[in-house]
Write a protein that holds these residues in place. Structure first.
Motif, PDB file in Angstrom:
ATOM      1  N   ILE A   1      57.658  31.715  35.052  1.00 60.95           N
ATOM      2  CA  ILE A   1      56.308  31.735  35.612  1.00 60.95           C
ATOM      3  C   ILE A   1      55.868  33.178  35.797  1.00 60.95           C
ATOM      4  O   ILE A   1      56.578  34.001  36.380  1.00 60.95           O
ATOM      5  CB  ILE A   1      56.255  30.976  36.951  1.00 60.95           C
ATOM      6  CG1 ILE A   1      56.578  29.505  36.722  1.00 60.95           C
ATOM      7  CG2 ILE A   1      54.897  31.139  37.618  1.00 60.95           C
ATOM      8  CD1 ILE A   1      56.684  28.689  37.979  1.00 60.95           C
ATOM      9  N   LYS A   2      54.711  33.488  35.284  1.00 60.63           N
ATOM     10  CA  LYS A   2      54.140  34.838  35.393  1.00 60.63           C
ATOM     11  C   LYS A   2      52.999  34.791  36.397  1.00 60.63           C
ATOM     12  O   LYS A   2      52.057  34.014  36.254  1.00 60.63           O
ATOM     13  CB  LYS A   2      53.607  35.308  34.033  1.00 60.63           C
ATOM     14  CG  LYS A   2      54.626  35.270  32.913  1.00 60.63           C
ATOM     15  CD  LYS A   2      55.657  36.357  33.092  1.00 60.63           C
ATOM     16  CE  LYS A   2      56.560  36.438  31.882  1.00 60.63           C
ATOM     17  NZ  LYS A   2      57.890  36.004  32.120  1.00 60.63           N
ATOM     18  N   LEU A   3      53.082  35.595  37.424  1.00 53.91           N
ATOM     19  CA  LEU A   3      52.041  35.642  38.441  1.00 53.91           C
ATOM     20  C   LEU A   3      51.306  36.969  38.354  1.00 53.91           C
ATOM     21  O   LEU A   3      51.928  38.031  38.372  1.00 53.91           O
ATOM     22  CB  LEU A   3      52.642  35.504  39.836  1.00 53.91           C
ATOM     23  CG  LEU A   3      53.226  34.155  40.235  1.00 53.91           C
ATOM     24  CD1 LEU A   3      53.826  34.228  41.623  1.00 53.91           C
ATOM     25  CD2 LEU A   3      52.170  33.081  40.179  1.00 53.91           C
ATOM     26  N   ASP A   4      49.992  36.891  38.289  1.00 53.61           N
ATOM     27  CA  ASP A   4      49.229  38.122  38.404  1.00 53.61           C
ATOM     28  C   ASP A   4      48.989  38.371  39.892  1.00 53.61           C
ATOM     29  O   ASP A   4      49.368  37.575  40.740  1.00 53.61           O
ATOM     30  CB  ASP A   4      47.925  38.049  37.597  1.00 53.61           C
ATOM     31  CG  ASP A   4      47.036  36.897  38.023  1.00 53.61           C
ATOM     32  OD1 ASP A   4      47.230  36.381  39.144  1.00 53.61           O
ATOM     33  OD2 ASP A   4      46.159  36.508  37.239  1.00 53.61           O
ATOM     34  N   GLU A   5      48.336  39.473  40.214  1.00 49.24           N
ATOM     35  CA  GLU A   5      48.156  39.837  41.625  1.00 49.24           C
ATOM     36  C   GLU A   5      47.313  38.807  42.373  1.00 49.24           C
ATOM     37  O   GLU A   5      47.618  38.467  43.518  1.00 49.24           O
ATOM     38  CB  GLU A   5      47.507  41.220  41.722  1.00 49.24           C
ATOM     39  CG  GLU A   5      47.549  41.769  43.128  1.00 49.24           C
ATOM     40  CD  GLU A   5      47.100  43.224  43.210  1.00 49.24           C
ATOM     41  OE1 GLU A   5      46.639  43.592  44.289  1.00 49.24           O
ATOM     42  OE2 GLU A   5      47.228  43.950  42.207  1.00 49.24           O
ATOM     43  N   ALA A   6      46.301  38.256  41.741  1.00 50.52           N
ATOM     44  CA  ALA A   6      45.439  37.271  42.400  1.00 50.52           C
ATOM     45  C   ALA A   6      46.219  35.998  42.724  1.00 50.52           C
ATOM     46  O   ALA A   6      46.105  35.441  43.819  1.00 50.52           O
ATOM     47  CB  ALA A   6      44.242  36.946  41.511  1.00 50.52           C
ATOM     48  N   LYS A   7      47.030  35.518  41.766  1.00 53.07           N
ATOM     49  CA  LYS A   7      47.832  34.318  42.015  1.00 53.07           C
ATOM     50  C   LYS A   7      48.879  34.588  43.094  1.00 53.07           C
ATOM     51  O   LYS A   7      49.163  33.736  43.930  1.00 53.07           O
ATOM     52  CB  LYS A   7      48.500  33.855  40.728  1.00 53.07           C
ATOM     53  CG  LYS A   7      47.559  33.199  39.751  1.00 53.07           C
ATOM     54  CD  LYS A   7      48.302  32.735  38.524  1.00 53.07           C
ATOM     55  CE  LYS A   7      47.356  32.115  37.513  1.00 53.07           C
ATOM     56  NZ  LYS A   7      48.043  31.747  36.280  1.00 53.07           N
ATOM     57  N   SER A   8      49.446  35.777  43.078  1.00 51.53           N
ATOM     58  CA  SER A   8      50.438  36.144  44.095  1.00 51.53           C
ATOM     59  C   SER A   8      49.815  36.132  45.485  1.00 51.53           C
ATOM     60  O   SER A   8      50.389  35.619  46.434  1.00 51.53           O
ATOM     61  CB  SER A   8      50.980  37.544  43.814  1.00 51.53           C
ATOM     62  OG  SER A   8      52.261  37.499  43.315  1.00 51.53           O
ATOM     63  N   ASP A   9      48.629  36.729  45.610  1.00 50.11           N
ATOM     64  CA  ASP A   9      47.938  36.764  46.897  1.00 50.11           C
ATOM     65  C   ASP A   9      47.580  35.354  47.361  1.00 50.11           C
ATOM     66  O   ASP A   9      47.700  35.027  48.542  1.00 50.11           O
ATOM     67  CB  ASP A   9      46.671  37.623  46.804  1.00 50.11           C
ATOM     68  CG  ASP A   9      46.976  39.107  46.704  1.00 50.11           C
ATOM     69  OD1 ASP A   9      48.123  39.498  47.017  1.00 50.11           O
ATOM     70  OD2 ASP A   9      46.066  39.868  46.301  1.00 50.11           O
ATOM     71  N   GLN A  10      47.140  34.519  46.426  1.00 48.62           N
ATOM     72  CA  GLN A  10      46.794  33.140  46.769  1.00 48.62           C
ATOM     73  C   GLN A  10      48.029  32.380  47.247  1.00 48.62           C
ATOM     74  O   GLN A  10      47.987  31.666  48.254  1.00 48.62           O
ATOM     75  CB  GLN A  10      46.174  32.444  45.555  1.00 48.62           C
ATOM     76  CG  GLN A  10      45.664  31.066  45.871  1.00 48.62           C
ATOM     77  CD  GLN A  10      45.044  30.391  44.654  1.00 48.62           C
ATOM     78  OE1 GLN A  10      45.257  30.800  43.524  1.00 48.62           O
ATOM     79  NE2 GLN A  10      44.282  29.340  44.909  1.00 48.62           N
ATOM     80  N   LEU A  11      49.136  32.530  46.557  1.00 50.85           N
ATOM     81  CA  LEU A  11      50.384  31.866  46.946  1.00 50.85           C
ATOM     82  C   LEU A  11      50.864  32.370  48.306  1.00 50.85           C
ATOM     83  O   LEU A  11      51.291  31.585  49.158  1.00 50.85           O
ATOM     84  CB  LEU A  11      51.456  32.102  45.879  1.00 50.85           C
ATOM     85  CG  LEU A  11      52.772  31.370  46.053  1.00 50.85           C
ATOM     86  CD1 LEU A  11      52.553  29.859  46.124  1.00 50.85           C
ATOM     87  CD2 LEU A  11      53.722  31.710  44.932  1.00 50.85           C
TER      88      LEU A  11
ATOM     89  N   THR B   1      58.479  24.643  34.085  1.00 50.81           N
ATOM     90  CA  THR B   1      58.577  24.802  35.540  1.00 50.81           C
ATOM     91  C   THR B   1      59.720  25.702  35.957  1.00 50.81           C
ATOM     92  O   THR B   1      60.002  25.844  37.133  1.00 50.81           O
ATOM     93  CB  THR B   1      58.738  23.431  36.226  1.00 50.81           C
ATOM     94  OG1 THR B   1      59.895  22.785  35.701  1.00 50.81           O
ATOM     95  CG2 THR B   1      57.516  22.574  36.023  1.00 50.81           C
TER      96      THR B   1
END
Length: 148
Positions: free
Chosen positions: A18-28, A13
């Motif tokens: 934590i690695k964020l791709d573009e889709a996860k970033s947009d969702q967040l 945690t």
């Protein structure tokens, strides 16, 4: 064994890991925006709710000490070094810097919002209608909160 699981959980945690791709970033970002919009929509409701628990205090200028200026709405009082030319009567305080409200509360809980911004020193006191208004008497002072 338990400590290893806690350490592993804390490691997983760690925001730096934590690695964020573009889709996860947009969702967040979308979830964050929706949460902020929801909070913003609740502000008027929260203000009405808080106001329902507050008590309006309208100050009575006819009781104000001559060095206290009460606003025309009766919601603000200001101290001045200048003695105001005000009508003299039995209800006016002449030695203590007091002013009464036009309302009377015999019981219950009451809240007021006090704005002291820009002030170096201020006092807030509560008093009662039967307090002595004239001369220096032991019972002519209120319970004050002094802040420096």
């Amino acid at each position: 064994m338990y400590e290893d699981r806690v350490l592993e959980l804390l490691t997983l945690t760690d925001p730096g890991l934590i690695k964020l791709d573009e889709a996860k970033s947009d969702q967040l970002l979308g979830l964050t925006n929706n949460l902020l919009l929801f909070i913003r929509s609740q502000i008027p409701i929260a203000k009405r709710l808080l106001k329902s628990y507050s008590s309006e205090a309208v100050l009575d200028p006819s009781t104000a000490h001559p060095k206290l200026i009460v606003s025309s709405e009766g919601d603000c009082v200001t101290f001045t070094d200048v003695w105001q030319d005000v009508p003299e009567h039995d209800g006016r305080f002449d030695t203590t810097l007091n002013v009464l409200s036009t309302q009377r509360w015999d019981s219950g809980l009451h809240d007021w919002e006090i704005d002291v911004s820009g002030k170096i020193y201020w006092e807030l006191g509560l008093t009662y209608p039967s307090i002595s208004r004239k001369g220096q008497k032991e019972d002519s002072s209120a319970a004050f909160l002094e802040v420096w």
